[in-house]
Scaffold this motif. Structure first.
Motif, PDB file in Angstrom:
ATOM      1  N   PRO A   1      56.555   7.993  36.681  1.00  0.00           N
ATOM      2  CA  PRO A   1      55.423   7.803  35.759  1.00  0.00           C
ATOM      3  C   PRO A   1      54.510   6.641  36.136  1.00  0.00           C
ATOM      4  O   PRO A   1      53.328   6.649  35.829  1.00  0.00           O
ATOM      5  CB  PRO A   1      56.088   7.544  34.406  1.00  0.00           C
ATOM      6  N   MET A   2      55.048   5.633  36.802  1.00  0.00           N
ATOM      7  CA  MET A   2      54.204   4.532  37.278  1.00  0.00           C
ATOM      8  C   MET A   2      54.829   3.931  38.535  1.00  0.00           C
ATOM      9  O   MET A   2      56.027   4.110  38.776  1.00  0.00           O
ATOM     10  CB  MET A   2      53.993   3.465  36.178  1.00  0.00           C
TER      11      MET A   2
ATOM     12  N   TRP B   1      68.619   0.637  39.788  1.00  0.00           N
ATOM     13  CA  TRP B   1      67.172   0.417  39.868  1.00  0.00           C
ATOM     14  C   TRP B   1      66.818  -0.902  40.556  1.00  0.00           C
ATOM     15  O   TRP B   1      65.863  -0.958  41.354  1.00  0.00           O
ATOM     16  CB  TRP B   1      66.574   0.451  38.443  1.00  0.00           C
TER      17      TRP B   1
ATOM     18  N   MET C   1      55.160  -4.665  33.929  1.00  0.00           N
ATOM     19  CA  MET C   1      55.339  -4.280  32.520  1.00  0.00           C
ATOM     20  C   MET C   1      56.644  -4.877  31.963  1.00  0.00           C
ATOM     21  O   MET C   1      56.677  -5.421  30.862  1.00  0.00           O
ATOM     22  CB  MET C   1      55.353  -2.758  32.385  1.00  0.00           C
TER      23      MET C   1
ATOM     24  N   PRO D   1      58.983   1.163  27.168  1.00  0.00           N
ATOM     25  CA  PRO D   1      58.893   0.929  25.728  1.00  0.00           C
ATOM     26  C   PRO D   1      59.928   1.761  24.934  1.00  0.00           C
ATOM     27  O   PRO D   1      59.972   2.995  25.078  1.00  0.00           O
ATOM     28  CB  PRO D   1      57.461   1.375  25.384  1.00  0.00           C
TER      29      PRO D   1
ATOM     30  N   ILE E   1      62.078 -11.319  33.828  1.00  0.00           N
ATOM     31  CA  ILE E   1      63.220 -10.465  33.443  1.00  0.00           C
ATOM     32  C   ILE E   1      63.838  -9.847  34.698  1.00  0.00           C
ATOM     33  O   ILE E   1      65.063  -9.822  34.852  1.00  0.00           O
ATOM     34  CB  ILE E   1      62.774  -9.331  32.472  1.00  0.00           C
TER      35      ILE E   1
ATOM     36  N   LEU F   1      55.415  -1.286  37.193  1.00  0.00           N
ATOM     37  CA  LEU F   1      56.533  -1.298  36.245  1.00  0.00           C
ATOM     38  C   LEU F   1      57.139  -2.708  36.143  1.00  0.00           C
ATOM     39  O   LEU F   1      57.454  -3.178  35.042  1.00  0.00           O
ATOM     40  CB  LEU F   1      57.593  -0.271  36.670  1.00  0.00           C
TER      41      LEU F   1
ATOM     42  N   ASN G   1      70.316  -0.351  35.621  1.00  0.00           N
ATOM     43  CA  ASN G   1      69.899  -1.553  36.345  1.00  0.00           C
ATOM     44  C   ASN G   1      70.677  -1.754  37.640  1.00  0.00           C
ATOM     45  O   ASN G   1      70.156  -2.303  38.603  1.00  0.00           O
ATOM     46  CB  ASN G   1      69.998  -2.786  35.453  1.00  0.00           C
TER      47      ASN G   1
ATOM     48  N   SER H   1      70.622  -6.431  29.170  1.00  0.00           N
ATOM     49  CA  SER H   1      70.377  -5.623  30.369  1.00  0.00           C
ATOM     50  C   SER H   1      71.485  -5.802  31.383  1.00  0.00           C
ATOM     51  O   SER H   1      71.646  -4.985  32.281  1.00  0.00           O
ATOM     52  CB  SER H   1      69.102  -6.085  31.074  1.00  0.00           C
TER      53      SER H   1
ATOM     54  N   HIS I   1      71.733  -0.159  25.114  1.00  0.00           N
ATOM     55  CA  HIS I   1      70.695  -0.613  26.041  1.00  0.00           C
ATOM     56  C   HIS I   1      69.520   0.359  26.018  1.00  0.00           C
ATOM     57  O   HIS I   1      69.625   1.494  26.470  1.00  0.00           O
ATOM     58  CB  HIS I   1      71.301  -0.727  27.457  1.00  0.00           C
ATOM     59  N   PHE I   2      68.409  -0.142  25.437  1.00  0.00           N
ATOM     60  CA  PHE I   2      67.175   0.647  25.334  1.00  0.00           C
ATOM     61  C   PHE I   2      66.284   0.324  26.528  1.00  0.00           C
ATOM     62  O   PHE I   2      66.447  -0.699  27.180  1.00  0.00           O
ATOM     63  CB  PHE I   2      66.438   0.289  24.041  1.00  0.00           C
TER      64      PHE I   2
ATOM     65  N   PRO J   1      60.308   2.941  21.892  1.00  0.00           N
ATOM     66  CA  PRO J   1      60.022   4.135  21.086  1.00  0.00           C
ATOM     67  C   PRO J   1      59.749   5.379  21.932  1.00  0.00           C
ATOM     68  O   PRO J   1      59.839   6.492  21.433  1.00  0.00           O
ATOM     69  CB  PRO J   1      58.750   3.750  20.295  1.00  0.00           C
ATOM     70  N   VAL J   2      59.423   5.175  23.224  1.00  0.00           N
ATOM     71  CA  VAL J   2      58.987   6.293  24.061  1.00  0.00           C
ATOM     72  C   VAL J   2      60.074   6.770  25.026  1.00  0.00           C
ATOM     73  O   VAL J   2      60.259   7.970  25.233  1.00  0.00           O
ATOM     74  CB  VAL J   2      57.742   5.868  24.899  1.00  0.00           C
ATOM     75  N   MET J   3      60.801   5.840  25.624  1.00  0.00           N
ATOM     76  CA  MET J   3      61.754   6.204  26.681  1.00  0.00           C
ATOM     77  C   MET J   3      62.902   7.029  26.100  1.00  0.00           C
ATOM     78  O   MET J   3      63.408   6.728  25.028  1.00  0.00           O
ATOM     79  CB  MET J   3      62.281   4.940  27.372  1.00  0.00           C
TER      80      MET J   3
ATOM     81  N   THR K   1      50.633  -0.686  17.247  1.00  0.00           N
ATOM     82  CA  THR K   1      51.083   0.519  17.966  1.00  0.00           C
ATOM     83  C   THR K   1      50.989   1.741  17.047  1.00  0.00           C
ATOM     84  O   THR K   1      50.498   2.807  17.443  1.00  0.00           O
ATOM     85  CB  THR K   1      52.551   0.350  18.444  1.00  0.00           C
TER      86      THR K   1
END
Ligand code: 3HC
Length: 283
Positions: A225-226, A193, A234, A144, A239, A231, A190, A119, A140-141, A146-148, A49
């Motif tokens: 975004p998608m 969503w 992804m 991805p 999960i 998603l 969650n 989660s 809770h991340f 590093p981006v969100m 990455t």
């Protein structure tokens, strides 16, 4: 409560992303896996990455080397002995997580914060496996990591204000916007969503629209975004099922019952991008 060194348990897609993000943000990081093979795979993914960012001209080679220099991979939990914060990002299994928390409690300094990236599981149940429930918190991340832009901080009835404050400061250093939720089913994201996503999957299962049209409708009609099915692929269909089942178990609300298609996909091993097939083909 100054955080200088961060431990991450698990170097899968979430743990690896969190470890990368912490190293990018200047922290010394130790990331663990259960064996050398998984560790090599996880560290390799981080390296790849960062290499892509160098190729795109978004990161210098020197900065990449410095980030990798701050990251140490290990297969021994003993390497967490001098961490100020340890974030558990192992698989979603409460018994396993309780075992990890009890072990970390015996190894980490008494002042260290122990966090989980779960989660949907009950954080207080992990906290009571330690002798420091006031220092246990949910971080809770989102994938991805590093981006969100969001970090959901989850406070149990035992989490101290000091730990909550230190978690918020940590989130700021990582460049995230933080939100605080109580330790309830699915926290904020969650809880909201999952019913939406399951509804999108039901529409596809019932043949109301094609997978592409459902994705385009949401992505372009609502400026996401998608699309939701992309998603889900992804995140991983397994999960999605695990989180939805756990929320249904706790809430008994039919909006969290997974469509039959999800059960069939999990049985078939169509787990999304990671297995090369989910709602779409990736081979
Ligand atoms: N790891 C690290 N960086 C990644 C990455 C990954 N897995 N995937 C993409 N990126 C980076 C790219 O390198 C790129 O960085 P750059 O701008 O510095 O070049 C940036 O993200 C954008 O990537 P791309 O240009 O390749 O593609 P997109 O612009 O389409 O963005 C996306 C990709 C960030 C994944 C975007 O489509 C998105 O935000 N999708 C929605 C993701 C989402 O909703 N996640 C939450 C899932 S739910 C969850 O995690 C909760 C859990 O409890 C289930």
């Amino acid at each position: 409560m100054e955080i200088k060194k961060v431990g991450v348990v698990g170097c899968g897609s979430m743990g690896g992303g969190i470890a990368q993000l912490c190293a990018q943000s200047g922290y010394q990081v130790v990331v663990s896996e259960i064996n050398d093979e998984f560790l090599k795979k996880g560290m390799g993914a981080i390296d790849k990455t960062l290499a892509r960012s160098v190729e795109k001209g978004k990161l210098s080679q020197a900065d990449k080397d410095a980030i990798m220099g701050r990251l140490k991979g290990t297969t021994s939990t003993k390497d967490f002995a001098d961490c100020d914060l340890v974030i558990e990002a192992a698989i979603e299994n409460l018994e396993l997580k309780k075992k990890i928390f009890a072990e970390l409690d015996g190894i980490c300094p008494p002042n260290a914060i122990l966090a989980t990236n779960t989660s949907c599981l009950s954080i207080i149940k992990m906290a009571v496996a330690t002798k420091r429930p006031d220092k246990v918190v949910g971080l809770h991340f989102f994938n991805p990591a590093p981006v969100m832009k969001l970090l959901e901080i989850v406070k149990t009835i035992a989490t101290s204000d000091e730990v909550l404050e230190a978690s918020q400061k940590f989130g700021e250093v990582l460049g995230k916007t933080t939100v605080v939720a109580q330790d309830g089913p699915g926290f904020i994201v969650n809880r909201l969503w999952i019913p939406f996503l399951l509804h999108c999957i039901k529409l596809y299962e019932e043949g109301i629209a094609s997978r592409e049209d459902i994705d385009n409708a949401i992505q372009l009609g609502l400026n996401y975004p998608m699309g939701p099915l992309t998603l889900a692929d992804m995140v991983g269909i397994d999960i999605v099922k695990f989180v939805a089942d756990a929320l249904y178990e706790q809430l008994k609300d039919p909006r969290y019952i997974v469509p039959t298609l999800v059960d069939k996909m999990v049985a078939a091993g169509w787990l999304g991008r990671k297995t090369g097939k989910g709602f779409y083909d990736y081979k």
